[in-house]
Scaffold this active site. Sequence first.
Site, PDB file in Angstrom:
ATOM      1  CD  GLU A   1      -8.346   6.718   4.306  1.00  0.00           C
ATOM      2  OE1 GLU A   1      -7.363   7.280   4.788  1.00  0.00           O
ATOM      3  OE2 GLU A   1      -8.710   6.886   3.126  1.00  0.00           O
TER       4      GLU A   1
ATOM      5  N   GLY B   1      -8.635   8.313  -2.289  1.00  0.00           N
ATOM      6  CA  GLY B   1      -9.026   9.714  -2.357  1.00  0.00           C
ATOM      7  C   GLY B   1      -9.692  10.128  -1.061  1.00  0.00           C
TER       8      GLY B   1
ATOM      9  CE  LYS C   1      -2.668  12.351 -10.003  1.00  0.00           C
ATOM     10  NZ  LYS C   1      -2.061  11.017  -9.887  1.00  0.00           N
TER      11      LYS C   1
ATOM     12  CG  HIS D   1      -1.953   1.076   1.233  1.00  0.00           C
ATOM     13  ND1 HIS D   1      -3.278   0.859   1.554  1.00  0.00           N
ATOM     14  CD2 HIS D   1      -1.873   2.403   0.960  1.00  0.00           C
ATOM     15  CE1 HIS D   1      -3.963   1.990   1.489  1.00  0.00           C
ATOM     16  NE2 HIS D   1      -3.125   2.953   1.130  1.00  0.00           N
TER      17      HIS D   1
ATOM     18  CG  HIS E   1      -1.482   6.300  -2.119  1.00  0.00           C
ATOM     19  ND1 HIS E   1      -2.643   6.107  -2.842  1.00  0.00           N
ATOM     20  CD2 HIS E   1      -1.761   5.884  -0.854  1.00  0.00           C
ATOM     21  CE1 HIS E   1      -3.578   5.602  -2.039  1.00  0.00           C
ATOM     22  NE2 HIS E   1      -3.069   5.463  -0.826  1.00  0.00           N
TER      23      HIS E   1
HETATM   24  C1  6MZ Z   1      -7.063   7.994   0.768  1.00  0.00           C
HETATM   25  C2  6MZ Z   1      -5.121   8.505  -0.336  1.00  0.00           C
HETATM   26  C3  6MZ Z   1      -4.396   8.457   0.873  1.00  0.00           C
HETATM   27  O1  6MZ Z   1      -2.508   8.457  -6.884  1.00  0.00           O
HETATM   28  O2  6MZ Z   1      -1.585  10.755  -7.234  1.00  0.00           O
HETATM   29  N1  6MZ Z   1      -4.258   8.819  -1.292  1.00  0.00           N
HETATM   30  N2  6MZ Z   1      -6.437   8.261  -0.384  1.00  0.00           N
HETATM   31  N3  6MZ Z   1      -6.435   7.932   1.956  1.00  0.00           N
HETATM   32  C4  6MZ Z   1      -5.109   8.160   2.057  1.00  0.00           C
HETATM   33  N4  6MZ Z   1      -4.511   8.122   3.272  1.00  0.00           N
HETATM   34  C5  6MZ Z   1      -3.794   9.239   3.774  1.00  0.00           C
HETATM   35  N5  6MZ Z   1      -3.112   8.719   0.597  1.00  0.00           N
HETATM   36  C6  6MZ Z   1      -3.043   8.928  -0.737  1.00  0.00           C
HETATM   37  O3  6MZ Z   1      -1.130   9.510  -5.089  1.00  0.00           O
HETATM   38  C7  6MZ Z   1      -1.791  10.448  -4.295  1.00  0.00           C
HETATM   39  C8  6MZ Z   1      -3.260  10.149  -4.221  1.00  0.00           C
HETATM   40  O4  6MZ Z   1      -3.476   8.918  -3.517  1.00  0.00           O
HETATM   41  C9  6MZ Z   1      -4.646   8.985  -2.716  1.00  0.00           C
HETATM   42  C10 6MZ Z   1      -5.256  10.352  -2.951  1.00  0.00           C
HETATM   43  O5  6MZ Z   1      -6.222  10.254  -3.976  1.00  0.00           O
HETATM   44  C11 6MZ Z   1      -4.055  11.170  -3.415  1.00  0.00           C
HETATM   45  O6  6MZ Z   1      -4.431  12.280  -4.209  1.00  0.00           O
HETATM   46  P1  6MZ Z   1      -1.339   9.369  -6.677  1.00  0.00           P
HETATM   47  O7  6MZ Z   1      -0.037   8.806  -7.161  1.00  0.00           O
END
Ligand code: 6MZ
Length: 365
Positions: free
Chosen positions: A226, A196, A100, A13, A15
């Site tokens: 969340e 998100g 995106k 997990h 991002h």
């Molecule tokens: C929910 C999260 C997140 O996709 O642009 N993101 N969504 N909860 C979280 N916990 C804190 N952390 C990140 O990476 C950034 C995007 O991932 C999601 C959000 O949509 C954020 O804009 P990417 O690579």
Amino acid sequence: MEWCVSMPKIELHAHLNGSIRDSTLLELARGLGEKGVIVFSDVEHVIRKSDRTLHEVFKLFDLIHVITTDHKTVTRITKEVVEDFASENVVYLELRTTPKKNDSIGMSKRSYMEAVLEGLRAITAVDVDFVPRSMDVSSPVTTMNMDTFSGTARKKIYVRLLLSIDRRESTEAALETVKLALEMRDLGVVGIDLSGNPIVGQWDTFFPALEFAKEQGLQITLHCGEVPNKKEIQSMLGFLPHRIGHACCFEEEEWTKLKSSEIPVEICLTSNIRRFRTETISSIDIHHFVDLYNAKHPIVLCTDDSGVFSTTLSQEYRLAASAFGLGKREMFQLAKTAVEFIFADGGVKRNLEDIFFLAEKKLYV
Ligand code: 6MZ
């Protein structure tokens, strides 16, 4: 900490845009400041701040997206993020990102993902396996694999991709992402994530796209619970995703359902504690890790956003060890069990099992 770094680890997990090095983010922001796109002094303190509320986290993501969303930068951050995970002996990384679209710079969801792949191809410091081999042929465990954790040979990391649907997106946009994931299966895309801002959007909006993805054989992970939202949590659990992330705001009924369905949970300790300090999880002592761990429920420690929350996967293991009294054996077992929950095919699983088998001998003999 050194031991946690030396241990092979699985990250499920992470991002992409949440895992950028601070130094890179500041450098890019300064560059945009010089071009007059943003006012650097207005954003510097936002980037440097480490303790953020949920609302501030998502404001930061909006800023990060302004700073990073062009093809060249997406390629650069992908390369750096993977190198950073590999450098702390993450041997398998499932990296998720939201494709995106930005017509003004000629970016489509597809070209965004091609820029991500370009980043993977650009890595030379470590060996990266990101394109799945034929289903039947598993790549043999080479010396490179075996020595990955020992730091004595060139490191190797398996990388697979998850495409995220942002909760701000429409059903059509979510479907576009799923179709893109299907087209890119041969290029290492293994599944779909729903993420998100959890207070934005409705489950019903994403459900058709997620159901289609599941029917087509993609693996699904959902950000679930969340924030308190009983109805949505129940719908998500009823959907039977292959994994869920967070599970912070469950009540008794949902815990029971989760445990009976045995859906693995991606646990992000630092992210949960930092962000929820003023909200639901006030301290690590009452984090649901303990209950799930004791119940032998499938769990995996993850970083979520190593850049935004200033953490690393090794740091998450160290935190679990100190907060919950886990010894080395328990930590190793936790890391090793994560192999069962990866979305890549059986060949990769077998290779990872071999890596852990050999690491176990090295770390304990
Ligand atoms: C929910 C999260 C997140 O996709 O642009 N993101 N969504 N909860 C979280 N916990 C804190 N952390 C990140 O990476 C950034 C995007 O991932 C999601 C959000 O949509 C954020 O804009 P990417 O690579």
